[in-house]
Design a protein around this motif. Structure first.
Motif, PDB file in Angstrom:
ATOM      1  N   ASP A  15       0.812  -1.219   0.000  1.00 25.51           N
ATOM      2  CA  ASP A  15       0.000   0.000   0.000  1.00 25.51           C
ATOM      3  C   ASP A  15       0.845   1.269   0.000  1.00 25.51           C
ATOM      4  O   ASP A  15       0.445   2.298   0.551  1.00 25.51           O
ATOM      5  N   GLY A  16       2.047   1.175  -0.581  1.00 21.67           N
ATOM      6  CA  GLY A  16       2.927   2.330  -0.677  1.00 21.67           C
ATOM      7  C   GLY A  16       3.503   2.801   0.638  1.00 21.67           C
ATOM      8  O   GLY A  16       4.117   3.866   0.705  1.00 21.67           O
ATOM      9  N   LYS A  17       3.347   2.013   1.709  1.00 23.24           N
ATOM     10  CA  LYS A  17       3.739   2.484   3.041  1.00 23.24           C
ATOM     11  C   LYS A  17       4.710   1.591   3.794  1.00 23.24           C
ATOM     12  O   LYS A  17       5.681   2.054   4.359  1.00 23.24           O
ATOM     13  N   ARG A  18       4.428   0.307   3.850  1.00 20.20           N
ATOM     14  CA  ARG A  18       5.217  -0.583   4.713  1.00 20.20           C
ATOM     15  C   ARG A  18       5.836  -1.696   3.894  1.00 20.20           C
ATOM     16  O   ARG A  18       5.338  -2.058   2.835  1.00 20.20           O
ATOM     17  N   LEU A  19       6.916  -2.236   4.406  1.00 24.73           N
ATOM     18  CA  LEU A  19       7.645  -3.287   3.704  1.00 24.73           C
ATOM     19  C   LEU A  19       7.273  -4.672   4.229  1.00 24.73           C
ATOM     20  O   LEU A  19       6.892  -4.817   5.398  1.00 24.73           O
ATOM     21  N   ALA A  20       7.422  -5.667   3.375  1.00 22.15           N
ATOM     22  CA  ALA A  20       7.226  -7.064   3.757  1.00 22.15           C
ATOM     23  C   ALA A  20       8.176  -7.910   2.918  1.00 22.15           C
ATOM     24  O   ALA A  20       8.687  -7.464   1.887  1.00 22.15           O
TER      25      ALA A  20
ATOM     26  N   ALA B 195      17.370   0.569  -3.031  1.00 19.45           N
ATOM     27  CA  ALA B 195      17.877   1.318  -1.869  1.00 19.45           C
ATOM     28  C   ALA B 195      17.031   1.036  -0.628  1.00 19.45           C
ATOM     29  O   ALA B 195      17.566   0.928   0.485  1.00 19.45           O
ATOM     30  N   GLU B 196      15.709   0.904  -0.799  1.00 19.81           N
ATOM     31  CA  GLU B 196      14.824   0.581   0.331  1.00 19.81           C
ATOM     32  C   GLU B 196      15.148  -0.811   0.872  1.00 19.81           C
ATOM     33  O   GLU B 196      15.176  -1.013   2.092  1.00 19.81           O
ATOM     34  N   VAL B 197      15.375  -1.742  -0.037  1.00 22.75           N
ATOM     35  CA  VAL B 197      15.684  -3.120   0.355  1.00 22.75           C
ATOM     36  C   VAL B 197      16.975  -3.150   1.171  1.00 22.75           C
ATOM     37  O   VAL B 197      17.026  -3.729   2.259  1.00 22.75           O
ATOM     38  N   GLU B 198      18.002  -2.519   0.651  1.00 20.54           N
ATOM     39  CA  GLU B 198      19.297  -2.544   1.328  1.00 20.54           C
ATOM     40  C   GLU B 198      19.251  -1.829   2.675  1.00 20.54           C
ATOM     41  O   GLU B 198      19.831  -2.293   3.652  1.00 20.54           O
ATOM     42  N   ARG B 199      18.527  -0.724   2.742  1.00 18.54           N
ATOM     43  CA  ARG B 199      18.403   0.038   3.994  1.00 18.54           C
ATOM     44  C   ARG B 199      17.656  -0.772   5.065  1.00 18.54           C
ATOM     45  O   ARG B 199      18.068  -0.840   6.214  1.00 18.54           O
ATOM     46  N   ALA B 200      16.565  -1.409   4.676  1.00 13.85           N
ATOM     47  CA  ALA B 200      15.739  -2.141   5.647  1.00 13.85           C
ATOM     48  C   ALA B 200      16.362  -3.465   6.081  1.00 13.85           C
ATOM     49  O   ALA B 200      16.220  -3.868   7.233  1.00 13.85           O
ATOM     50  N   THR B 201      17.043  -4.141   5.148  1.00 12.26           N
ATOM     51  CA  THR B 201      17.569  -5.470   5.474  1.00 12.26           C
ATOM     52  C   THR B 201      19.015  -5.460   5.935  1.00 12.26           C
ATOM     53  O   THR B 201      19.441  -6.361   6.654  1.00 12.26           O
ATOM     54  N   GLY B 202      19.783  -4.486   5.472  1.00 11.71           N
ATOM     55  CA  GLY B 202      21.208  -4.466   5.781  1.00 11.71           C
ATOM     56  C   GLY B 202      22.025  -5.315   4.830  1.00 11.71           C
ATOM     57  O   GLY B 202      23.225  -5.501   5.038  1.00 11.71           O
ATOM     58  N   TYR B 203      21.396  -5.846   3.791  1.00  9.90           N
ATOM     59  CA  TYR B 203      22.070  -6.700   2.823  1.00  9.90           C
ATOM     60  C   TYR B 203      22.046  -6.075   1.431  1.00  9.90           C
ATOM     61  O   TYR B 203      21.148  -5.300   1.112  1.00  9.90           O
ATOM     62  N   VAL B 204      23.011  -6.475   0.591  1.00 13.82           N
ATOM     63  CA  VAL B 204      23.032  -6.013  -0.795  1.00 13.82           C
ATOM     64  C   VAL B 204      22.154  -6.932  -1.638  1.00 13.82           C
ATOM     65  O   VAL B 204      21.969  -8.104  -1.305  1.00 13.82           O
TER      66      VAL B 204
END
Length: 155
Positions: free
Chosen positions: A53-58, A88-97
């Motif tokens: 919904d454009g707001k939260r990650l899963a 960039a969102e993926v890497e920021r939230a997970t800490g992985y490349v």
């Protein structure tokens, strides 16, 4: 040692790690892992991050031979729609490349869903936190460590 491996060690679940030399020109990280490790592709799962919904990650975990069904993960997460998260969102939230995103040991605990097909195999392989490093464990252990639900996700 990656946060993913540390997470599995700390939880005292049975796991093995497997390394291979990643080829930067490989078209698919997961299919490359299956080939180089000599593992059936349906046992290798990829970890994908979506925006709900454009707001939260899963997080959605599906076999490398399948596509993540965005409608399926939205339904599972009780959201109206899902879209792939920006790198960039993926890497920021997970800490992985990208190409090394593990469902284990992420910076933020995100709602996680594993494709129901994982329940039919004894062990699945997921990234252990970097390209060329996989961790194999029981699907139930992965679900317990990530607080995940098994749901149909593949399209």
């Amino acid at each position: 040692m990656t946060p993913a491996i540390e997470s599995a060690k700390k939880a005292r679940v049975a796991f093995t790690t497997h390394t291979y030399t990643h080829d930067e020109s490989a078209a698919s990280y997961g299919l490359e892992a299956a080939e180089k490790l000599g593992v059936a592709p349906e046992h290798i799962f990829k970890t994908l991050v979506v925006v709900l919904d454009g707001k939260r990650l899963a997080v959605g975990i599906v076999p490398v031979t399948a596509q993540l069904g965005l409608k399926h993960i939205a339904r599972a997460a009780k959201a109206k729609k899902a879209a792939m998260a920006l790198p960039a969102e993926v890497e920021r939230a997970t800490g992985y490349v990208l190409g090394g995103v593990s469902p284990l040991g992420q910076k933020k605990r995100l709602p996680t869903f594993i494709d129901a097909s994982a329940e039919s195999v004894e062990r699945i392989y997921v990234s252990a936190g970097r390209r060329g490093l996989e961790i194999a464990l029981a699907p139930a252990d992965l679900a317990a460590l990530t607080w995940a639900e098994f749901v149909p996700l593949a399209s």
